[in-house]
Write a protein that holds these residues in place. Structure first.
Motif, PDB file in Angstrom:
ATOM      1  N   GLU A   1       3.086 -13.332  -0.629  1.00  9.31           N
ATOM      2  CA  GLU A   1       3.342 -13.449   0.858  1.00  9.31           C
ATOM      3  C   GLU A   1       4.028 -12.201   1.357  1.00  9.31           C
ATOM      4  OE1 GLU A   1       4.511 -18.181   1.338  1.00  9.31           O
ATOM      5  OE2 GLU A   1       5.840 -16.948  -0.091  1.00  9.31           O
ATOM      6  N   ARG A   2       4.656 -11.600   0.679  1.00  7.56           N
ATOM      7  CA  ARG A   2       5.429 -10.553   1.266  1.00  7.56           C
ATOM      8  C   ARG A   2       4.511  -9.417   1.483  1.00  7.56           C
ATOM      9  NH1 ARG A   2       9.314  -8.341  -3.308  1.00  7.56           N
ATOM     10  NH2 ARG A   2      10.139 -10.380  -3.033  1.00  7.56           N
ATOM     11  N   SER A   3       3.454  -9.042   0.562  1.00  9.78           N
ATOM     12  CA  SER A   3       2.376  -8.093   0.766  1.00  9.78           C
ATOM     13  C   SER A   3       1.041  -8.272   1.732  1.00  9.78           C
ATOM     14  CB  SER A   3       2.224  -7.514  -0.429  1.00  9.78           C
ATOM     15  OG  SER A   3       1.506  -8.530  -1.257  1.00  9.78           O
ATOM     16  N   ASN A   4       1.118  -9.571   2.096  1.00  7.22           N
ATOM     17  CA  ASN A   4      -0.472 -10.141   2.615  1.00  7.22           C
ATOM     18  C   ASN A   4      -1.605  -9.666   1.910  1.00  7.22           C
ATOM     19  OD1 ASN A   4       1.245 -11.384   4.653  1.00  7.22           O
ATOM     20  ND2 ASN A   4       1.524  -9.140   5.652  1.00  7.22           N
ATOM     21  N   GLY A   5      -1.410  -9.566   0.534  1.00  3.51           N
ATOM     22  CA  GLY A   5      -2.622  -8.887  -0.228  1.00  3.51           C
ATOM     23  C   GLY A   5      -3.598 -10.258  -0.196  1.00  3.51           C
ATOM     24  N   ALA A   6      -4.859  -9.785  -0.283  1.00  2.00           N
ATOM     25  CA  ALA A   6      -6.024 -10.633  -0.110  1.00  2.00           C
ATOM     26  C   ALA A   6      -6.558 -11.292  -1.540  1.00  2.00           C
ATOM     27  CB  ALA A   6      -7.464 -10.136   0.594  1.00  2.00           C
TER      28      ALA A   6
ATOM     29  N   GLY B   1     -11.749  -4.218  -2.644  1.00  2.00           N
ATOM     30  CA  GLY B   1     -11.179  -3.543  -1.269  1.00  2.00           C
ATOM     31  C   GLY B   1     -10.133  -2.763  -1.295  1.00  2.00           C
ATOM     32  N   LYS B   2      -9.540  -2.498  -0.012  1.00  5.37           N
ATOM     33  CA  LYS B   2      -8.436  -1.499   0.158  1.00  5.37           C
ATOM     34  C   LYS B   2      -6.962  -2.151  -0.281  1.00  5.37           C
ATOM     35  CE  LYS B   2      -6.073   1.696   3.078  1.00  5.37           C
ATOM     36  NZ  LYS B   2      -6.014   2.274   4.330  1.00  5.37           N
ATOM     37  N   ASN B   3      -6.888  -3.517   0.309  1.00  2.11           N
ATOM     38  CA  ASN B   3      -5.483  -4.150   0.146  1.00  2.11           C
ATOM     39  C   ASN B   3      -5.649  -5.055  -1.101  1.00  2.11           C
ATOM     40  OD1 ASN B   3      -2.836  -4.874   0.797  1.00  2.11           O
ATOM     41  ND2 ASN B   3      -3.530  -6.179   2.423  1.00  2.11           N
TER      42      ASN B   3
ATOM     43  N   CYS C   1      -5.037  -0.657 -11.652  1.00  2.00           N
ATOM     44  CA  CYS C   1      -3.891  -1.163 -11.257  1.00  2.00           C
ATOM     45  C   CYS C   1      -3.113  -0.025 -10.650  1.00  2.00           C
ATOM     46  CB  CYS C   1      -3.044  -1.574 -12.648  1.00  2.00           C
ATOM     47  SG  CYS C   1      -3.640  -3.044 -13.351  1.00  2.00           S
ATOM     48  N   ALA C   2      -3.176   1.140 -11.072  1.00  4.17           N
ATOM     49  CA  ALA C   2      -2.413   2.224 -10.476  1.00  4.17           C
ATOM     50  C   ALA C   2      -2.884   2.651  -8.995  1.00  4.17           C
ATOM     51  CB  ALA C   2      -2.758   3.705 -11.317  1.00  4.17           C
ATOM     52  N   MET C   3      -4.244   2.375  -8.559  1.00  2.44           N
ATOM     53  CA  MET C   3      -4.850   2.510  -7.148  1.00  2.44           C
ATOM     54  C   MET C   3      -4.453   1.176  -6.275  1.00  2.44           C
ATOM     55  SD  MET C   3      -8.433   3.926  -7.922  1.00  2.44           S
ATOM     56  CE  MET C   3      -8.529   5.808  -8.554  1.00  2.44           C
ATOM     57  N   SER C   4      -3.731   0.211  -7.008  1.00  2.36           N
ATOM     58  CA  SER C   4      -3.586  -1.054  -5.987  1.00  2.36           C
ATOM     59  C   SER C   4      -2.491  -0.856  -5.127  1.00  2.36           C
ATOM     60  CB  SER C   4      -2.949  -2.188  -6.778  1.00  2.36           C
ATOM     61  OG  SER C   4      -1.979  -1.986  -7.294  1.00  2.36           O
ATOM     62  N   SER C   5      -2.552  -1.668  -3.797  1.00  2.00           N
ATOM     63  CA  SER C   5      -1.590  -1.583  -2.932  1.00  2.00           C
ATOM     64  C   SER C   5      -0.230  -1.859  -3.569  1.00  2.00           C
ATOM     65  CB  SER C   5      -1.680  -2.546  -1.610  1.00  2.00           C
ATOM     66  OG  SER C   5      -3.144  -1.917  -1.158  1.00  2.00           O
ATOM     67  N   VAL C   6      -0.258  -2.849  -4.254  1.00  7.73           N
ATOM     68  CA  VAL C   6       1.302  -3.468  -4.608  1.00  7.73           C
ATOM     69  C   VAL C   6       0.969  -3.822  -6.210  1.00  7.73           C
ATOM     70  CG1 VAL C   6       2.976  -5.382  -4.718  1.00  7.73           C
ATOM     71  CG2 VAL C   6       1.957  -4.423  -2.619  1.00  7.73           C
ATOM     72  N   PHE C   7       1.839  -3.341  -7.129  1.00  2.76           N
ATOM     73  CA  PHE C   7       1.662  -3.485  -8.535  1.00  2.76           C
ATOM     74  C   PHE C   7       2.846  -4.511  -9.027  1.00  2.76           C
ATOM     75  CE2 PHE C   7       2.656  -2.091 -13.026  1.00  2.76           C
ATOM     76  CZ  PHE C   7       1.664  -2.801 -13.485  1.00  2.76           C
TER      77      PHE C   7
END
Length: 569
Positions: free
Chosen positions: A451-456, A411-413, A521-527
């Motif tokens: 926690e900081r990014s709210n990644g699922a 998914g997106k996040n 990895c390059a398409m992730s919200s946070v790396f």
């Protein structure tokens, strides 16, 4: 309100003496008249007494009305003090009953609302007035980076507190609302949007980009020599070679897969020419076709580094080049003294002066460690003027496969983690500080970023053993819940996300797998990357060029040392 009979009797006892006193004053002239007029009859006396009694009753009745009215006013005042006026007018007054406990609860709620509003105003003041980003006035060094990170953390924390404050106020206000309630409070705070994205995308500031034009002569070639490390090192080296070719006005020759990696499986070479609008790169086979029989050679072999070995080229690689049918005229030469372990900062002018040549074909190697105009090289899109986001990016097949995998599993996040382990223990422990972290410590660092990014979910790109990844999975816990670590599963015919790779026969290529990992990895919200890994550095390059870099991107456990480090051998 009802009044008991005992209250009436008490009022009557208080009223009678007052009436008697007043009546005695009124009876005096009557008595005197009776005394002076013996002719007054008994009927006249009775008539007077009857009128006196009637007058006394009217006075008593008026007094009662006054008492009742005053009592009613007092009661209504108490109700307004102890109860929300909105409930009074919306409720049925005939069924109204005082509830002292409910009143105290409502008083506490209103008091809590007042305190929360005061807290919100103070937080708003802190938000607007005292938080000044220190990175705006400092140079781009480690201290500035640390201050900027601290600023972002504080700003994010204040934002969350303001949002939480508002949420609590909404909960407390909900029982008191009516259909006509408009909210607000007159402070203007509610009209401000405090949704502060701590992990927002990085502003690339493309307007300040410095670039050079790449307009090569069609008969002048630069043969790229990239030998150090694995594919990630070679791609970074290839990008630097493009910069050299642009500065020297030469067409870049992509090495043969018999001498180097098979680049056309992982990157789109023809797309580079499209981005420039002219032919600036050719494959080895294309170069071989263009070269005349007596020109299929390297006229001059220039080494960027002189130490510890010229050009970072050994005899085995020289044999491979000659095995391709290429002759090498002259010997390896270095225009300056340059050590791989301590590279000097070089400028555009340095390169143009030292590597300029009239020869048709020159080779330069290896430039992976070259420290030349790093500010230009590290810009989004690189140092060359072109119309694409980046010149070196994954092939179309790999891009589509990565997108399909993300749509299927992530998914997106989502957060991406490059967790380098194989061969990293000894490598990291030779550095100071070490970059190899125990699994429990690594899990804590990962959880903080989640926690900081709210990644699922976390996409895991790793060479770690199953024993390590299983332990890591069990320890990455946020708010009492395990955060899933997702790896690319083995081939399953029921899944179609990787069908393109199988259709084109590149599903078992290790370099394709590595580039697919990079792309996801390059398409992730946070790396989260591995410090010291060129695999991570190439991902960061793609994120920078694609505009996917996040304010929360960082190396694993940045700023921390491993809580346990093994001794040297």
């Amino acid at each position: 309100m009802e009044r008991h009979s005992s209250d009436d009797e008490e009022d009557h006892q208080h009223l009678i003496p007052q009436n008697d006193t007043r009546n005695r004053h009124r009876e005096d002239p009557i008595s005197s008249t009776a005394a002076t007029s013996p002719r007054s009859s008994t009927f006249q006396i009775e008539d007077i007494m009857q009128r006196v009694q009637q007058h006394r009753w009217k006075i008593s009745l008026n007094k009662r009305y006054v008492i009742v009215a005053v009592s009613l006013i007092v009661s209504i005042g108490l109700l307004f003090l102890l109860t929300d006026p909105r409930e009074l007018f919306s409720a049925n007054l005939s069924s109204f009953k005082l509830d002292p406990l409910a009143n105290r609860v409502k008083e506490s709620e209103l008091r809590a609302l007042y305190l929360l509003r005061q807290q919100q105003l103070e937080l708003l003041s802190l938000w607007n007035g005292t938080l000044v980003n220190p990175s705006l006035n400092q140079s781009a060094n480690a201290s500035s980076l640390g201050s900027s990170v601290l600023f972002e953390d504080v700003k994010s924390a204040v934002s969350k507190q303001i949002s939480l404050n508002k949420e609590i106020q909404e909960v407390l206000l909900s029982p008191h609302r009516t259909a006509n309630y408009s909210g607000g409070g007159g402070t203007g705070v509610d009209s401000v949007n405090f949704l502060y994205d701590r992990c927002r995308k990085v502003d690339q500031n493309l307007s300040d980009r410095r670039t050079v034009e790449w307009k090569p002569r069609s008969d002048k070639f630069l043969f790229a020599i990239c030998l150090s490390g694995q594919m990630s090192n070679h791609l970074i080296c290839l990008e630097k070679h493009m910069f050299f070719a642009a500065l020297l006005d030469r067409v870049l020759v992509i090495p043969s897969p018999k001498f180097d990696y098979q680049y056309d499986r992982v990157i789109d070479i023809d797309r580079i020419n499209t981005c420039l609008g002219r032919n600036v790169v050719v494959s080895f086979d294309q170069f071989k076709e263009k070269a005349k029989k007596n020109h299929f050679r390297i006229d001059r072999f220039i080494c960027y580094f002189s130490s510890p070995q010229l050009c970072y080229v050994d005899e085995e690689h020289i044999k491979k080049l000659k095995g391709l049918g290429i002759s090498i005229d002259g010997k390896l030469e270095a225009p300056w003294s340059e050590d791989i372990k301590k590279p000097s900062k070089r400028t555009v002018q340095d390169v143009q002066t030292k590597f300029k040549s009239d020869d048709d074909v020159i080779a330069i190697g290896d430039v992976f460690y070259a420290d030349m105009e790093q500010d230009w090289v590290m810009q989004p899109g690189g140092p060359i003027n072109h119309k694409c986001k980046t010149l070196i990016e994954p092939s179309k097949l790999i891009l589509l496969t990565a997108q399909r995998f993300i749509q299927t599993f992530l998914g997106k996040n989502f957060i991406a983690l490059h967790f380098r382990r194989h061969g990293f223990l000894k490598f990291c422990n030779a550095k100071s500080p070490s970059c190899f972290y125990p699994i429990p410590q690594a899990a804590e660092c990962i959880a903080r970023i989640v926690e900081r990014s709210n990644g699922a979910v976390i996409y895991l790109s790793t060479d770690a053993a199953e024993s390590e990844t299983s332990l890591l999975q069990s320890l990455v816990v946020v708010d009492g819940k395990i955060v899933p670590l997702v790896k690319r599963p083995p081939r399953n015919s029921a899944e179609k996300w990787d069908a393109l790779l199988y259709r084109h026969g590149i599903e078992d290529d290790s370099q394709v797998d590595a580039m697919l990992d990079k792309t996801i990895c390059a398409m992730s919200s946070v790396f989260i990357g591995a410090s010291g890994s060129t695999f991570t550095e190439d991902i960061l390059r793609l994120r920078k060029d694609w505009g996917t870099s996040s304010m929360c991107d960082e190396y694993l456990c940045r700023g921390e040392e491993p809580n346990f480090i093994a001794e040297d051998e």
